[in-house]
Structures are given as structure tokens and as C-alpha cells.
Design a protein around this motif. Structure first.
Motif, PDB file in Angstrom:
ATOM      1  N   GLU A  46     -13.868   3.363  -2.338  1.00  0.00           N
ATOM      2  CA  GLU A  46     -12.356   3.067  -2.757  1.00  0.00           C
ATOM      3  C   GLU A  46     -11.469   4.349  -2.843  1.00  0.00           C
ATOM      4  N   GLN A  47     -11.821   5.411  -2.212  1.00  0.00           N
ATOM      5  CA  GLN A  47     -10.981   6.654  -1.968  1.00  0.00           C
ATOM      6  C   GLN A  47     -11.260   7.241  -0.633  1.00  0.00           C
ATOM      7  N   VAL A  48     -10.197   7.850  -0.157  1.00  0.00           N
ATOM      8  CA  VAL A  48      -9.969   8.499   1.065  1.00  0.00           C
ATOM      9  C   VAL A  48      -9.311   9.777   0.906  1.00  0.00           C
ATOM     10  N   ILE A  49      -9.519  10.744   1.492  1.00  0.00           N
ATOM     11  CA  ILE A  49      -8.705  12.125   1.492  1.00  0.00           C
ATOM     12  C   ILE A  49      -8.261  12.135   2.924  1.00  0.00           C
ATOM     13  N   LEU A  50      -6.783  12.155   3.088  1.00  0.00           N
ATOM     14  CA  LEU A  50      -6.226  12.534   4.197  1.00  0.00           C
ATOM     15  C   LEU A  50      -5.855  13.977   4.628  1.00  0.00           C
ATOM     16  N   ILE A  51      -6.397  14.395   5.392  1.00  0.00           N
ATOM     17  CA  ILE A  51      -6.349  15.971   5.909  1.00  0.00           C
ATOM     18  C   ILE A  51      -5.344  16.082   6.947  1.00  0.00           C
ATOM     19  N   PHE A  52      -4.518  17.339   6.889  1.00  0.00           N
ATOM     20  CA  PHE A  52      -3.467  17.746   7.951  1.00  0.00           C
ATOM     21  C   PHE A  52      -3.808  19.162   8.537  1.00  0.00           C
ATOM     22  N   PHE A  53      -3.831  19.265   9.755  1.00  0.00           N
ATOM     23  CA  PHE A  53      -3.753  20.543  10.424  1.00  0.00           C
ATOM     24  C   PHE A  53      -2.965  20.951  11.046  1.00  0.00           C
ATOM     25  N   ASP A  54      -3.003  22.059  11.262  1.00  0.00           N
ATOM     26  CA  ASP A  54      -1.790  22.823  12.310  1.00  0.00           C
ATOM     27  C   ASP A  54      -2.057  22.088  13.720  1.00  0.00           C
ATOM     28  N   PRO A  55      -1.162  21.605  14.327  1.00  0.00           N
ATOM     29  CA  PRO A  55      -1.430  20.972  15.693  1.00  0.00           C
ATOM     30  C   PRO A  55      -1.779  22.028  16.774  1.00  0.00           C
ATOM     31  N   LEU A  56      -1.571  23.175  16.594  1.00  0.00           N
ATOM     32  CA  LEU A  56      -2.170  24.473  17.487  1.00  0.00           C
ATOM     33  C   LEU A  56      -3.186  25.162  17.207  1.00  0.00           C
ATOM     34  N   SER A  57      -3.858  24.967  16.044  1.00  0.00           N
ATOM     35  CA  SER A  57      -4.956  25.717  15.627  1.00  0.00           C
ATOM     36  C   SER A  57      -5.848  24.991  14.511  1.00  0.00           C
ATOM     37  N   PRO A  58      -7.099  25.202  14.351  1.00  0.00           N
ATOM     38  CA  PRO A  58      -7.840  24.621  13.460  1.00  0.00           C
ATOM     39  C   PRO A  58      -7.531  24.830  11.708  1.00  0.00           C
ATOM     40  N   THR A  59      -6.343  25.053  11.557  1.00  0.00           N
ATOM     41  CA  THR A  59      -5.990  25.505  10.292  1.00  0.00           C
ATOM     42  C   THR A  59      -5.625  24.298   9.381  1.00  0.00           C
ATOM     43  N   LEU A  60      -6.309  24.096   8.184  1.00  0.00           N
ATOM     44  CA  LEU A  60      -5.994  23.105   7.194  1.00  0.00           C
ATOM     45  C   LEU A  60      -4.828  23.339   6.501  1.00  0.00           C
ATOM     46  N   LEU A  61      -3.672  22.612   6.642  1.00  0.00           N
ATOM     47  CA  LEU A  61      -2.435  22.888   6.073  1.00  0.00           C
ATOM     48  C   LEU A  61      -2.248  22.123   4.886  1.00  0.00           C
ATOM     49  N   GLY A  62      -2.719  20.869   4.848  1.00  0.00           N
ATOM     50  CA  GLY A  62      -2.540  19.880   3.260  1.00  0.00           C
ATOM     51  C   GLY A  62      -3.599  18.860   3.294  1.00  0.00           C
ATOM     52  N   CYS A  63      -3.501  18.403   2.325  1.00  0.00           N
ATOM     53  CA  CYS A  63      -4.361  17.182   2.131  1.00  0.00           C
ATOM     54  C   CYS A  63      -3.845  16.272   0.895  1.00  0.00           C
ATOM     55  N   ILE A  64      -4.224  14.987   0.715  1.00  0.00           N
ATOM     56  CA  ILE A  64      -3.918  14.045  -0.208  1.00  0.00           C
ATOM     57  C   ILE A  64      -4.957  12.951  -0.301  1.00  0.00           C
ATOM     58  N   GLY A  65      -5.408  12.711  -1.521  1.00  0.00           N
ATOM     59  CA  GLY A  65      -6.376  11.743  -1.623  1.00  0.00           C
ATOM     60  C   GLY A  65      -5.801  10.463  -2.395  1.00  0.00           C
ATOM     61  N   ILE A  66      -6.284   9.406  -1.972  1.00  0.00           N
ATOM     62  CA  ILE A  66      -5.834   7.960  -2.285  1.00  0.00           C
ATOM     63  C   ILE A  66      -6.926   7.145  -2.955  1.00  0.00           C
ATOM     64  N   GLU A  67      -6.882   6.710  -4.102  1.00  0.00           N
ATOM     65  CA  GLU A  67      -7.948   5.873  -4.777  1.00  0.00           C
ATOM     66  C   GLU A  67      -7.268   4.399  -4.758  1.00  0.00           C
ATOM     67  N   HIS A  68      -8.163   3.536  -4.500  1.00  0.00           N
ATOM     68  CA  HIS A  68      -7.729   2.216  -4.632  1.00  0.00           C
ATOM     69  C   HIS A  68      -8.508   1.616  -5.680  1.00  0.00           C
ATOM     70  N   LYS A  69      -7.960   1.062  -6.878  1.00  0.00           N
ATOM     71  CA  LYS A  69      -8.389   0.163  -7.901  1.00  0.00           C
ATOM     72  C   LYS A  69      -8.592  -0.975  -7.647  1.00  0.00           C
ATOM     73  N   SER A  70      -9.411  -1.659  -7.197  1.00  0.00           N
ATOM     74  CA  SER A  70      -9.811  -2.925  -6.607  1.00  0.00           C
ATOM     75  C   SER A  70      -9.502  -3.855  -7.917  1.00  0.00           C
ATOM     76  N   ASP A  71      -9.996  -3.567  -9.016  1.00  0.00           N
ATOM     77  CA  ASP A  71      -9.781  -4.524  -9.990  1.00  0.00           C
ATOM     78  C   ASP A  71      -8.283  -4.764 -10.553  1.00  0.00           C
ATOM     79  N   SER A  72      -7.489  -3.711 -10.446  1.00  0.00           N
ATOM     80  CA  SER A  72      -5.731  -3.919 -10.684  1.00  0.00           C
ATOM     81  C   SER A  72      -5.004  -4.179  -9.437  1.00  0.00           C
ATOM     82  N   GLY A  73      -5.660  -3.831  -8.167  1.00  0.00           N
ATOM     83  CA  GLY A  73      -4.880  -3.610  -6.862  1.00  0.00           C
ATOM     84  C   GLY A  73      -3.888  -2.569  -6.791  1.00  0.00           C
TER      85      GLY A  73
END
Length: 86
Positions: A46-73
Motif C-alpha cells: 500500500e506504499q510507494v516511494i517515487l524517486i527523482f534523479f538528475d537527468p544527466l547523472s545518477p544523482t538522486l535529487l528528491g523523493c516522496i512516499g505515498i501510502e494508500h489507506k485501503s480501509d478509508s480510500g
């Protein structure tokens, strides 16, 4: 996984965090996350982490996690971090 942990922790505390738009220096005296917590999120259907990289290098620039609560939607955002030096 280690790069996500490093990004999140550096975004919120320590010297590098002082460069960013927000930090927890002086408020929290422990790391915000660790490898076990990130692996727990990754392995949760029920969770995912989206990760964002520099398009010209393997440098991780950012991330955000999203959690879906199936019981409440509802969905919750977490683990939001951007490299403090951007």
C-alpha cells in the motif's frame, strides 16, 4: 535504499540541511529514517516511494512516499525530501 536514507536524513538535519528551505536542526536529535524503515515502505503493497534523479547523472535529487489507506480510500504523503543544495 541507502541513497534514499541519506537524502531524507540530510534534507532535514545536519549541516547540509541548513542550505535548504526547511530543516529540523534543534528540534529532532535523531535521524529521520533508516534502511529498515525504507525497506518496510518498499515492501508494503500500500506504499510507494517515487524517486527523482538528475537527468544527466545518477544523482538522486528528491523523493516522496505515498501510502494508500485501503480501509478509508485516503492517501498520505510522506518521506518528502529534496537535496538541500538545490
Amino acid at each position: 535504499v541507502e541513497s534514499i536514507v541519506e537524502l531524507v536524513n540530510q534534507s532535514y538535519s545536519g549541516e547540509k540541511a541548513k542550505q535548504g528551505w526547511t530543516n529540523e536542526n534543534g528540534l529532532v536529535d535523531r535521524p529521520r529514517t533508516n534502511i529498515d524503515k525504507i525497506l518496510q515502505i518498499i515492501n508494503d503493497d500500500e506504499q510507494v516511494i517515487l524517486i527523482f534523479f538528475d537527468p544527466l547523472s545518477p544523482t538522486l535529487l528528491g523523493c516522496i512516499g505515498i501510502e494508500h489507506k485501503s480501509d478509508s480510500g485516503l492517501a498520505f504523503l510522506h518521506t518528502f525530501a529534496v537535496r538541500p543544495d538545490l
